[in-house]
Scaffold this active site. Structure first.
Site, PDB file in Angstrom:
ATOM      1  N   GLU A 174     -10.169 -13.499 -29.900  1.00 32.32           N
ATOM      2  CA  GLU A 174     -10.873 -12.789 -29.105  1.00 32.32           C
ATOM      3  C   GLU A 174     -12.423 -12.019 -29.847  1.00 32.32           C
ATOM      4  O   GLU A 174     -13.369 -12.363 -29.298  1.00 32.32           O
ATOM      5  CB  GLU A 174     -10.655 -11.334 -28.713  1.00 32.32           C
ATOM      6  CG  GLU A 174      -8.667 -11.934 -27.677  1.00 32.32           C
ATOM      7  CD  GLU A 174      -7.430 -10.974 -27.648  1.00 32.32           C
ATOM      8  OE1 GLU A 174      -7.041 -11.347 -26.507  1.00 32.32           O
ATOM      9  OE2 GLU A 174      -7.431 -10.702 -28.125  1.00 32.32           O
ATOM     10  N   ASP A 303       6.484  -3.536 -35.280  1.00 27.66           N
ATOM     11  CA  ASP A 303       6.338  -4.617 -35.856  1.00 27.66           C
ATOM     12  C   ASP A 303       7.051  -4.485 -37.090  1.00 27.66           C
ATOM     13  O   ASP A 303       6.723  -5.075 -37.785  1.00 27.66           O
ATOM     14  CB  ASP A 303       4.987  -4.575 -36.020  1.00 27.66           C
ATOM     15  CG  ASP A 303       3.932  -4.829 -35.029  1.00 27.66           C
ATOM     16  OD1 ASP A 303       4.568  -5.540 -34.024  1.00 27.66           O
ATOM     17  OD2 ASP A 303       2.229  -4.942 -34.834  1.00 27.66           O
TER      18      ASP A 303
HETATM   19  C1  LIG Z   1      -6.209  -5.787 -32.350  1.00 26.83           C
HETATM   20  C2  LIG Z   1      -4.986  -6.575 -32.425  1.00 26.83           C
HETATM   21  C3  LIG Z   1      -4.998  -7.052 -31.324  1.00 26.83           C
HETATM   22  C4  LIG Z   1      -3.772  -6.967 -30.331  1.00 26.83           C
HETATM   23  N1  LIG Z   1      -3.200  -7.498 -29.356  1.00 26.83           N
HETATM   24  C5  LIG Z   1      -2.286  -7.670 -29.286  1.00 26.83           C
HETATM   25  C6  LIG Z   1      -2.497  -8.410 -27.299  1.00 26.83           C
HETATM   26  O1  LIG Z   1      -3.657  -9.052 -27.083  1.00 26.83           O
HETATM   27  N2  LIG Z   1      -0.752  -8.147 -26.973  1.00 26.83           N
HETATM   28  C7  LIG Z   1       0.400  -8.006 -27.748  1.00 26.83           C
HETATM   29  O2  LIG Z   1       1.260  -7.619 -26.911  1.00 26.83           O
HETATM   30  N3  LIG Z   1       0.021  -7.240 -28.359  1.00 26.83           N
HETATM   31  C8  LIG Z   1      -1.285  -7.544 -29.750  1.00 26.83           C
HETATM   32  N4  LIG Z   1      -1.314  -6.667 -30.660  1.00 26.83           N
HETATM   33  C9  LIG Z   1      -0.079  -6.717 -31.483  1.00 26.83           C
HETATM   34  C10 LIG Z   1       0.744  -5.042 -31.211  1.00 26.83           C
HETATM   35  O3  LIG Z   1      -0.651  -3.705 -31.219  1.00 26.83           O
HETATM   36  C11 LIG Z   1       1.738  -4.434 -32.217  1.00 26.83           C
HETATM   37  O4  LIG Z   1       2.682  -5.526 -31.460  1.00 26.83           O
HETATM   38  C12 LIG Z   1       2.418  -2.952 -31.282  1.00 26.83           C
HETATM   39  O5  LIG Z   1       1.386  -2.195 -31.346  1.00 26.83           O
HETATM   40  C13 LIG Z   1       3.140  -2.422 -32.244  1.00 26.83           C
HETATM   41  O6  LIG Z   1       3.576  -2.081 -31.906  1.00 26.83           O
HETATM   42  P1  LIG Z   1       4.754  -0.590 -32.988  1.00 26.83           P
HETATM   43  O7  LIG Z   1       4.935   0.933 -32.502  1.00 26.83           O
HETATM   44  O8  LIG Z   1       5.367  -1.541 -34.351  1.00 26.83           O
HETATM   45  O9  LIG Z   1       2.599  -0.336 -33.959  1.00 26.83           O
HETATM   46  P2  LIG Z   1       1.706   0.326 -33.965  1.00 26.83           P
HETATM   47  O10 LIG Z   1       0.974   0.455 -32.290  1.00 26.83           O
HETATM   48  O11 LIG Z   1       0.772  -0.182 -34.732  1.00 26.83           O
HETATM   49  O12 LIG Z   1       1.918   1.735 -34.230  1.00 26.83           O
HETATM   50  C14 LIG Z   1       2.324   2.201 -35.913  1.00 26.83           C
HETATM   51  C15 LIG Z   1       1.626   3.889 -35.708  1.00 26.83           C
HETATM   52  O13 LIG Z   1       2.251   4.910 -37.181  1.00 26.83           O
HETATM   53  C16 LIG Z   1       1.625   5.301 -37.498  1.00 26.83           C
HETATM   54  N5  LIG Z   1       1.557   5.132 -39.007  1.00 26.83           N
HETATM   55  C17 LIG Z   1       1.100   4.083 -40.099  1.00 26.83           C
HETATM   56  N6  LIG Z   1       1.717   4.502 -40.422  1.00 26.83           N
HETATM   57  C18 LIG Z   1       1.402   6.143 -40.812  1.00 26.83           C
HETATM   58  C19 LIG Z   1       2.499   6.298 -41.795  1.00 26.83           C
HETATM   59  N7  LIG Z   1       2.423   6.557 -43.412  1.00 26.83           N
HETATM   60  N8  LIG Z   1       2.318   8.307 -41.421  1.00 26.83           N
HETATM   61  C20 LIG Z   1       2.690   8.660 -40.158  1.00 26.83           C
HETATM   62  N9  LIG Z   1       1.578   7.409 -39.316  1.00 26.83           N
HETATM   63  C21 LIG Z   1       1.782   6.589 -39.203  1.00 26.83           C
HETATM   64  C22 LIG Z   1      -0.206   4.467 -36.646  1.00 26.83           C
HETATM   65  O14 LIG Z   1      -1.357   5.398 -36.944  1.00 26.83           O
HETATM   66  C23 LIG Z   1       0.383   4.015 -35.319  1.00 26.83           C
HETATM   67  O15 LIG Z   1      -0.068   5.252 -34.442  1.00 26.83           O
HETATM   68  C24 LIG Z   1      -2.650  -6.348 -31.216  1.00 26.83           C
HETATM   69  C25 LIG Z   1      -2.559  -6.168 -32.551  1.00 26.83           C
HETATM   70  C26 LIG Z   1      -3.935  -5.976 -32.858  1.00 26.83           C
HETATM   71  C27 LIG Z   1      -4.586  -4.991 -34.149  1.00 26.83           C
END
Ligand SMILES: Cc1cc2nc3c(=O)[nH]c(=O)nc-3n(C[C@H](O)[C@H](O)[C@H](O)COP(=O)(O)OP(=O)(O)OC[C@H]3O[C@@H](n4cnc5c(N)ncnc54)[C@H](O)[C@@H]3O)c2cc1C
Length: 427
Positions: A174, A303
């Site tokens: 992308e 993740d």
């Molecule tokens: C560039 C990019 C493109 C993507 N494209 C897609 C797509 O097209 N389709 C798709 O399904 N998925 C996509 N993904 C993957 C998707 O974004 C992730 O799978 C998803 O965000 C995971 O959700 P999560 O809640 O596990 O973590 P996240 O959404 O990453 O949230 C983690 C949160 O924890 C917070 N955090 C981290 N460490 C700390 C700490 N020590 N203390 C306090 N807060 C903290 C962060 O600020 C964040 O808000 C993409 C990811 C990226 C980086």
């Protein structure tokens, strides 16, 4: 009998997983504390458009406080979780003097950029995980062209007009496509000494093909579309070294002012404070109900968790998986008084398919045997991304920007602040 004291649920991380947990606990009789080191929820799937000047950061991020304004039992705290004491049921937060105590804990901290054992490469290449990362990539791309406009030396000019993207997964594909579109269309006519359309974009992938999670046919379609856009795709090319504005692929090297790393992720260091089994990327190995081994009151989702589906296959690190896990865990916590831990159901991931966009009117989509590419897949991609944005304001803002950019070939987010102390200022 006296009423049981209200229980406190602490949710670490306000990404896709953490927000889904808090939403799923609407009306929960106890307190829900949501901790994040940023004040916003970020829609990472559109981060590449912020990096390549298609959207503004505010279009894809929403303050966590405003998301939960109407839910009085959810308390949002800004802070960085540093370690988790499972035995004493508390979290140490850098900004808080007192540890954060919990009855239930949900770890939803996502992953960070992984450098394949070369943390020193972070000095030279930019990752793409946060809004700040996206701002830095955009500033680097645009600033390099500004410097190229003034560079008298052809070699310096060529270096400034080259971007190397490492990693042929959806993010790398992308970013590479959007970089070429920015150079070819959006900046047309803006410069006098250089022709942005001549900017070189190289996509480097160590494996045999791009988008390995898709079928070989869709991988090939993605490669052909990128080549048509003018991206140089290098397959079976592993990065062996990096320096200032330079990347080495074995015997070959490429001079490039912009180096973007989209090749790997790793779990944050906090997982190592748990003293529990982790996978190779540092993710927490969870039980089938997403709880931590020996700690039914603590869950890891999204993740940061290493989860196997019913067939023993790893659940992918994608937004729908994090949201489904968040809703599932909220259900378990809400029912905690009624359901015995031993009789909890296992988490089941429902795979709705994978998509990646390659540029204007081109995308690929796959769900089991169903494969789509081209305009149909792109329209599907637009719709899904609009629907999954957190609120109406973001949906309208993004829709407006896309409509304008589509009709005029002019994305509207090309303002940047010049980066200070850039590692390779050569003017
Ligand atoms: C560039 C990019 C493109 C993507 N494209 C897609 C797509 O097209 N389709 C798709 O399904 N998925 C996509 N993904 C993957 C998707 O974004 C992730 O799978 C998803 O965000 C995971 O959700 P999560 O809640 O596990 O973590 P996240 O959404 O990453 O949230 C983690 C949160 O924890 C917070 N955090 C981290 N460490 C700390 C700490 N020590 N203390 C306090 N807060 C903290 C962060 O600020 C964040 O808000 C993409 C990811 C990226 C980086």
């Amino acid at each position: 009998m006296p009423a049981a004291p209200p229980r406190r649920v602490v949710v670490l991380g306000g990404g896709f997983g953490g927000v889904a947990v808090c939403r799923g606990l609407r009306g929960y009789p106890g307190e829900v504390v949501l901790l994040d080191r940023e004040n916003h929820h970020l829609f990472q799937p559109l981060l590449y458009q912020v990096a390549t000047a298609g959207l503004a950061g505010t279009d894809i991020a929403q303050p966590l406080r405003s998301i939960f304004r109407g839910e009085p039992n959810v308390r949002v705290l800004l802070g960085t979780a540093e370690s988790i004491d499972l035995a004493r049921r508390r979290v140490l937060v850098r900004e808080l003097t007192e540890p954060l105590a919990y009855d239930h804990l949900v770890i939803a901290l996502g992953v960070e950029t992984g450098w394949f054992g070369h943390p020193e490469w972070a000095q030279h290449a930019l990752g793409l995980k946060t809004l700040r990362d996206a701002g830095l990539v955009r500033a680097r791309l645009l600033d390099s062209l500004e410097r190229a406009e003034c560079a008298p030396d052809p070699a310096a000019r060529a270096r400034l007009m080259t971007a190397v993207i490492v990693g042929g997964g959806p993010t790398g594909v992308e970013v590479a496509g959007a970089c070429r579109e920015l150079a070819r269309f959006a900046l047309r006519g803006d410069f006098r000494a250089i022709r942005p359309a001549e900017a070189r974009v190289v996509l480097v992938e160590a494996g045999e093909r791009l988008l390995p999670a898709f079928s070989p046919r869709l991988s090939e379609k993605a490669r052909a579309s990128l080549v048509e856009l003018g991206v140089e795709v290098r397959l079976r090319a592993a990065v062996t070294a990096m320096g200032p504005a330079r990347v080495e692929l074995g015997a070959e090297h490429i001079e490039a002012a912009t180096l973007v790393w989209a090749a790997g992720v790793q779990a944050p260091a906090i997982t190592r404070t748990l003293g529990l089994p982790l996978d190779r990327a540092g993710r927490i190995r969870v039980e089938p109900d997403l709880s931590l081994p020996g700690h039914p009151e603590v869950f890891a989702i999204g993740d940061i968790a290493s989860v196997l589906d019913a067939a023993g296959k790893p659940v992918p690190g994608v937004a729908p998986a994090a949201m489904q896990a968040g809703r599932f865990v909220a259900g378990l916590i809400a029912a905690a008084g009624e359901t015995r831990e031993a009789s909890r159901p296992a988490f089941r991931y429902r795979d709705r398919g994978a998509m990646a966009t390659i540029g204007r009117s081109r995308a690929v989509f796959q769900r089991g045997p169903i494969e789509l590419s081209g305009l149909v897949a792109w329209l599907g991609w637009l719709l899904v991304h609009l629907l999954f944005l957190i609120d109406l304001r973001s949906r309208l803002a993004v829709l407006l920007q896309w409509a304008y950019a589509y009709c005029r070939y002019r994305p509207g987010a090309r303002v940047y602040s010049r980066p200070e102390g850039s590692p390779h200022t050569d003017r």
